[in-house]
Design a protein around this motif. Structure first.
Motif, mmCIF file in Angstrom:
data_model
loop_
_atom_site.group_PDB
_atom_site.id
_atom_site.type_symbol
_atom_site.label_atom_id
_atom_site.label_comp_id
_atom_site.label_asym_id
_atom_site.label_seq_id
_atom_site.Cartn_x
_atom_site.Cartn_y
_atom_site.Cartn_z
ATOM 1 N N VAL A 73 0.846 -1.191 0.000
ATOM 2 C CA VAL A 73 0.000 0.000 0.000
ATOM 3 C C VAL A 73 0.886 1.247 0.000
ATOM 4 C CG1 VAL A 73 -1.943 -1.136 1.136
ATOM 5 C CG2 VAL A 73 -0.193 -0.049 2.536
ATOM 6 N N GLY A 74 0.521 2.221 -0.830
ATOM 7 C CA GLY A 74 1.286 3.457 -0.915
ATOM 8 C C GLY A 74 2.663 3.300 -1.517
ATOM 9 N N TRP A 75 2.898 2.190 -2.199
ATOM 10 C CA TRP A 75 4.234 1.889 -2.726
ATOM 11 C C TRP A 75 4.598 2.762 -3.931
ATOM 12 C CZ3 TRP A 75 5.663 0.103 -7.559
ATOM 13 C CH2 TRP A 75 6.941 -0.410 -7.699
ATOM 14 N N GLY A 76 3.628 3.125 -4.749
ATOM 15 C CA GLY A 76 3.906 3.862 -5.979
ATOM 16 C C GLY A 76 4.056 5.350 -5.739
ATOM 17 N N ALA A 77 3.567 6.148 -6.689
ATOM 18 C CA ALA A 77 3.739 7.599 -6.607
ATOM 19 C C ALA A 77 3.131 8.177 -5.338
ATOM 20 C CB ALA A 77 3.121 8.260 -7.841
ATOM 21 N N SER A 78 2.101 7.545 -4.799
ATOM 22 C CA SER A 78 1.453 8.078 -3.607
ATOM 23 C C SER A 78 2.404 8.148 -2.415
ATOM 24 C CB SER A 78 0.224 7.231 -3.235
ATOM 25 O OG SER A 78 -0.773 7.338 -4.233
ATOM 26 N N GLY A 79 3.357 7.238 -2.324
ATOM 27 C CA GLY A 79 4.286 7.255 -1.210
ATOM 28 C C GLY A 79 5.633 7.840 -1.531
ATOM 29 N N ARG A 80 5.789 8.428 -2.734
ATOM 30 C CA ARG A 80 7.102 8.901 -3.170
ATOM 31 C C ARG A 80 7.113 10.367 -3.599
ATOM 32 N NH1 ARG A 80 9.721 3.936 -6.482
ATOM 33 N NH2 ARG A 80 8.402 2.248 -5.737
ATOM 34 N N ASN A 81 5.977 11.004 -3.676
ATOM 35 C CA ASN A 81 5.869 12.319 -4.330
ATOM 36 C C ASN A 81 6.346 13.451 -3.433
ATOM 37 O OD1 ASN A 81 3.352 13.642 -2.935
ATOM 38 N ND2 ASN A 81 2.822 11.495 -3.287
ATOM 39 N N GLY A 82 6.248 14.669 -3.947
ATOM 40 C CA GLY A 82 6.732 15.833 -3.210
ATOM 41 C C GLY A 82 5.899 16.233 -2.026
ATOM 42 N N GLY A 83 4.719 15.632 -1.874
ATOM 43 C CA GLY A 83 3.883 15.922 -0.723
ATOM 44 C C GLY A 83 3.150 17.245 -0.795
#
Length: 435
Positions: A73-83
């Motif tokens: 869960v949250g492995w892709g862009a959701s957990g890697r982006n600039g926030g």
């Protein structure tokens, strides 16, 4: 290439990237892979912001939901982006009015404002450790763009009643961002920033507590567009009344109609070592995030432990380059005072973009929906996308259809030619940025 390539080209199976986010988030215990014959009301493919939000909202309506992710869960862009949690859509309101008309553009603005409010509410309720820093500075890299920034702020106050954007002249910009690279811009206090992986993990905890059956390490191989639909992984066969595709840049060729309109590109972030207070004040004053006006955007903010999180540069193949070296170049061009500062983390991720940079929402058939293509503006809009998909599945499709009516044309040449054409386009825009 096969979908497996985009899922495995740069990462170890089931492991979060070695990012500052992953290092500072409390991981969840692994969810089991899907196995055997499974029945559900709804099957969601992709456990990022869209899928997690949809699952949470559907469970709140009493639906039996299965949520699948090829990794975690949250492995892709959701957990890697600039926030960064930006207001509005990816296109500004003037461009939206030209694209879809003033009434539709106003409705899209209202949805985007709801997206920010929803994100803040869900984060406060389910992921208080994600934090919230108020304000996003939009920094103009050319003097000629400053009057447009001022005009946009005036338009938003006049036509939309939104008075949280304040124009910045060169001196005001320099007082906030310690770089000669920017000539003015604006600050939007309606937007902000948070820790995206903590936010995703908080949504996952809440969804699981609400009864959502989450399965990690479950790569979807095929979807039969029947009624009910059938979703197949390597070890499971899920029969569901509705399916939501929420894969964004990691869709691959699982669904060709969506793949023709949503193209994966890679974006990168570095984290510096913690900066001493005096050096931090030379870079960025206050707890605001910054995004500039270059076509390939540079964006940055400080972490809670005084690291500069700096994002920039893109690539369009499957393999990531030397990220630290690639991103350090624009960082030092903007902040030469950081020469000699150590880079402690460097990571990349794959996001989905569309031709006009607006999200792609579509009903592929009566019981199969897709929502993706947030084009770098997805923290809030993907969260809202999940709510809108849940509404549509529950029979209230008006707001989902409002997003779906925004035209998202296929890339020229489809999936075969989109990559070389995009490389040519990006080369041109990068040259324009430099000149």
């Amino acid at each position: 290439m096969a979908r497996l390539d985009v899922l495995t080209a740069n990462d170890r199976a089931g492991e979060y990237p070695r990012s500052w986010y992953a290092e500072t988030a409390e991981p969840l215990p692994p969810f089991p892979p899907a196995a055997g014959e499974i029945r559900a009301d709804v099957c969601i493919v992709g456990a990022g912001f869209t899928g997690l939000s949809a699952a949470l909202h559907l469970a709140g309506r009493g639906y039996d939901v299965v949520l699948l992710d090829a990794h975690r869960v949250g492995w892709g862009a959701s957990g890697r982006n600039g926030g960064q949690v930006g207001t509005g859509q990816r296109l500004d309101q003037e461009a939206l009015e030209a694209l879809v008309g003033r009434d539709h553009a106003r409705a899209l603005w209202d949805l985007a404002q709801e997206a920010v409010a929803l994100t803040r509410t869900l984060a406060a309720r389910h992921a208080p450790d994600a934090g919230w820093g108020a304000g996003i500075i939009h920094a103009c890299h050319r003097p000629g763009l400053v009057p447009h920034a001022r005009a946009c702020a005036e338009k938003m106050a006049r036509d939309y009643g939104y008075d949280l954007i304040r124009p910045l002249d060169r001196e005001e910009m320099r007082a906030l961002v310690g770089s000669p690279a920017y000539h003015g811009g604006d600050i939007d206090m309606g937007g902000g920033h948070l820790h995206p992986l903590r936010y995703a993990l908080g949504l996952a905890r809440a969804a699981a507590a609400a009864g959502v059956r989450i399965h990690e390490h479950s790569t979807v191989r095929r979807i039969a567009e029947t009624d009910p639909a059938v979703v197949e992984t390597g070890a499971a066969r899920i029969t569901a009344g509705h399916v939501l595709l929420a894969c964004n840049g990691y869709l691959g060729h699982l669904e060709p109609r969506t793949a023709a309109r949503v193209m994966p590109i890679n974006n990168f972030i570095v984290a510096t070592e913690p900066l001493a207070p005096a050096l931090r004040d030379q870079v960025l004053r206050g707890d605001h995030a910054v995004a500039d006006t270059k076509f390939v955007i540079n964006y940055f903010r400080f972490s809670e432990d005084n690291r500069l999180l700096f994002g920039g540069a893109e690539s369009y193949g499957y393999r990531f380059p030397d990220i630290a070296r690639l991103v350090q170049k624009p960082m030092l061009e903007i902040f030469p005072q950081l020469g000699g500062t150590r880079i402690t983390h460097a990571w990349g991720g794959t996001l989905g973009i569309t031709l006009n940079r607006m999200p792609h929402f579509a009903r592929l058939r009566g019981n199969i929906l897709t929502a993706s293509g947030y084009s770098g503006h997805g923290v809030a809009l993907a969260t809202l996308g999940g709510r809108l998909a849940a509404e549509a599945i529950a029979g209230q499709a008006e707001r989902f259809d409002l997003m779906a009516r925004v035209p998202t044309r296929p890339f020229p040449g489809g999936t075969a030619l989109r990559w070389p054409l995009l490389v040519l386009a990006m080369a041109w825009f990068s040259l324009r940025d430099r000149l």
